[in-house]
Design a protein around this motif. Structure first.
Motif, PDB file in Angstrom:
ATOM      1  N   ALA A  35      37.431  37.090  42.802  1.00 46.40           N
ATOM      2  CA  ALA A  35      37.563  35.644  42.659  1.00 46.40           C
ATOM      3  C   ALA A  35      38.476  34.980  41.582  1.00 46.40           C
ATOM      4  CB  ALA A  35      35.886  35.560  42.143  1.00 46.40           C
ATOM      5  N   GLY A  74      39.171  30.705  40.024  1.00 48.08           N
ATOM      6  CA  GLY A  74      39.485  29.813  38.902  1.00 48.08           C
ATOM      7  C   GLY A  74      41.027  29.434  38.876  1.00 48.08           C
ATOM      8  N   THR A  85      35.184  39.212  39.137  1.00 45.97           N
ATOM      9  CA  THR A  85      35.552  37.991  38.269  1.00 45.97           C
ATOM     10  C   THR A  85      35.931  38.594  37.240  1.00 45.97           C
ATOM     11  OG1 THR A  85      34.931  35.732  37.972  1.00 45.97           O
ATOM     12  CG2 THR A  85      32.899  37.282  37.709  1.00 45.97           C
ATOM     13  N   TYR A 127      39.829  34.396  34.428  1.00 52.71           N
ATOM     14  CA  TYR A 127      40.217  33.620  35.493  1.00 52.71           C
ATOM     15  C   TYR A 127      39.756  32.304  35.472  1.00 52.71           C
ATOM     16  CZ  TYR A 127      40.514  38.722  37.504  1.00 52.71           C
ATOM     17  OH  TYR A 127      40.945  39.611  37.856  1.00 52.71           O
ATOM     18  N   SER A 161      35.990  30.684  37.170  1.00 48.37           N
ATOM     19  CA  SER A 161      35.815  31.489  38.114  1.00 48.37           C
ATOM     20  C   SER A 161      34.337  32.280  38.152  1.00 48.37           C
ATOM     21  CB  SER A 161      36.819  32.735  38.080  1.00 48.37           C
ATOM     22  OG  SER A 161      36.400  33.791  39.347  1.00 48.37           O
ATOM     23  N   ARG A 195      41.124  32.270  49.088  1.00 40.58           N
ATOM     24  CA  ARG A 195      40.795  31.281  48.470  1.00 40.58           C
ATOM     25  C   ARG A 195      40.163  30.148  49.593  1.00 40.58           C
ATOM     26  NH1 ARG A 195      44.349  28.674  45.007  1.00 40.58           N
ATOM     27  NH2 ARG A 195      45.439  30.534  44.647  1.00 40.58           N
TER      28      ARG A 195
END
Length: 309
Positions: A18, A22, A50, A54, A59, A285
């Protein structure tokens, strides 16, 4: 496919990384972040990674929001410790560590037992969760002794009390993770970019981890995107690609093309051939990137290709 690590933490063969949530390098909207997580869920991915680093907590907040209505028993979340986020009184500009977010916090290295507990408490609040499945010690390159002597015992105590299910270390080098494997009873290593189709420098670490019963999660399987589409403008280790590295990536691409296999399929599947590897992170993403990775993970690859690479 699911693998169990630590004290009953289930990992799917692909995990959702993840960092992009972020705003790594470029911004994504809340809706785009949510759509990427939704696509991962729809594809059967149930492990999510995560870190506070981030996006200065963005995130974690976005991942928590995207998972909030999912059955808690059906997914595993890992986050990281080692950087405490402290508010900045008068923030100016954007974060200077690669995330397109306001510089509203500063990162403070802290691998003490108290720092671990503070970090976990803050992460739980941002994620909106009441427990974490795995906690990784994040990038203790220059803090290895404190991370092993203070952060790890604090996390191991939480694991032994049943508060968390697995303890790990997450890095993009092999020397310090190898110390954890040899000196502690760590559950897993998240190794980024050092065991890929292009970079096999993590082989010894993976072999030693397998011998010690330590599980491996691989990140950076595409080596900063170079193994998606190698070209002179590509990056490697988040910098301009050296000519000799580009030449090797192009050689691998040629082998894949001759075997009728997309390079990114071989890159994604290669780490899973090692017996220590339990999961490969995909840093998608968008829903399109998620679906492409899932498709690439299912491409049949002939033994002849593996023999040649």
């Amino acid at each position: 496919m699911s693998n169990t690590i630590g004290r009953g933490v289930a990992l799917t063969e692909l995990s959702f990384g993840a960092a992009a949530l972020g705003n790594l390098f470029t911004a994504v909207t809340d809706d785009e972040a949510r759509a990427a997580v939704d696509a991962a869920w729809d594809a059967g991915i149930r492990a999510f990674d995560t870190a506070p680093h981030y996006g200065l907590g963005l995130s974690e907040r976005r991942l928590g929001a995207a998972l909030r209505d999912r059955p808690r028993a059906e997914f595993a979340v890992s986050t990281k410790v080692g950087r405490i986020l402290e508010p900045v009184a008068d923030p100016v500009g954007l974060d200077d560590e690669g995330f397109a977010v306001p510089a509203a916090f500063r990162r403070v290295w802290d691998f003490s037992g108290d720092g671990v507990r503070r970090s976990i408490e803050a992460s739980l609040e941002r994620l909106g969760l009441d427990r974490l499945d795995s906690v990784l010690i994040h990038d203790p390159d220059d803090h290895a002794d404190q991370a092993i002597g203070e952060a790890f015992p604090a996390l191991a105590k939480l694991r032994d009390e049943g508060v968390i299910g697995a303890v790990g270390v997450g890095m993009n080098q092999v020397r310090v993770p190898l110390r954890f494997v040899l000196e502690t009873d760590i559950d897993l290593v998240l190794l980024a970019g050092r065991y890929t189709l292009l970079d096999r420098s993590g082989t010894e670490l993976l072999d030693r981890a397998a011998a010690h019963g330590v599980d491996i999660v691989i990140g950076g399987a595409f080596n900063s995107g170079l193994l998606v589409d190698p070209k002179p403008s590509s990056t490697y280790d988040y910098a301009a690609v050296p000519p000799e590295i580009l030449a090797e990536a192009l050689r691998l691409k040629d082998i894949c093309e001759r075997n009728g296999v997309p390079l990114r399929a071989a890159a994604l599947q290669f780490p899973l051939r090692h017996p220590a590897v339990r999961s490969v992170l995909i840093g998608a993403r968008s829903p399109q990137e998620v679906r492409d990775c899932v498709e690439m993970a299912r491409v049949p690859i002939p033994d002849a290709l593996w023999a040649e690479v």
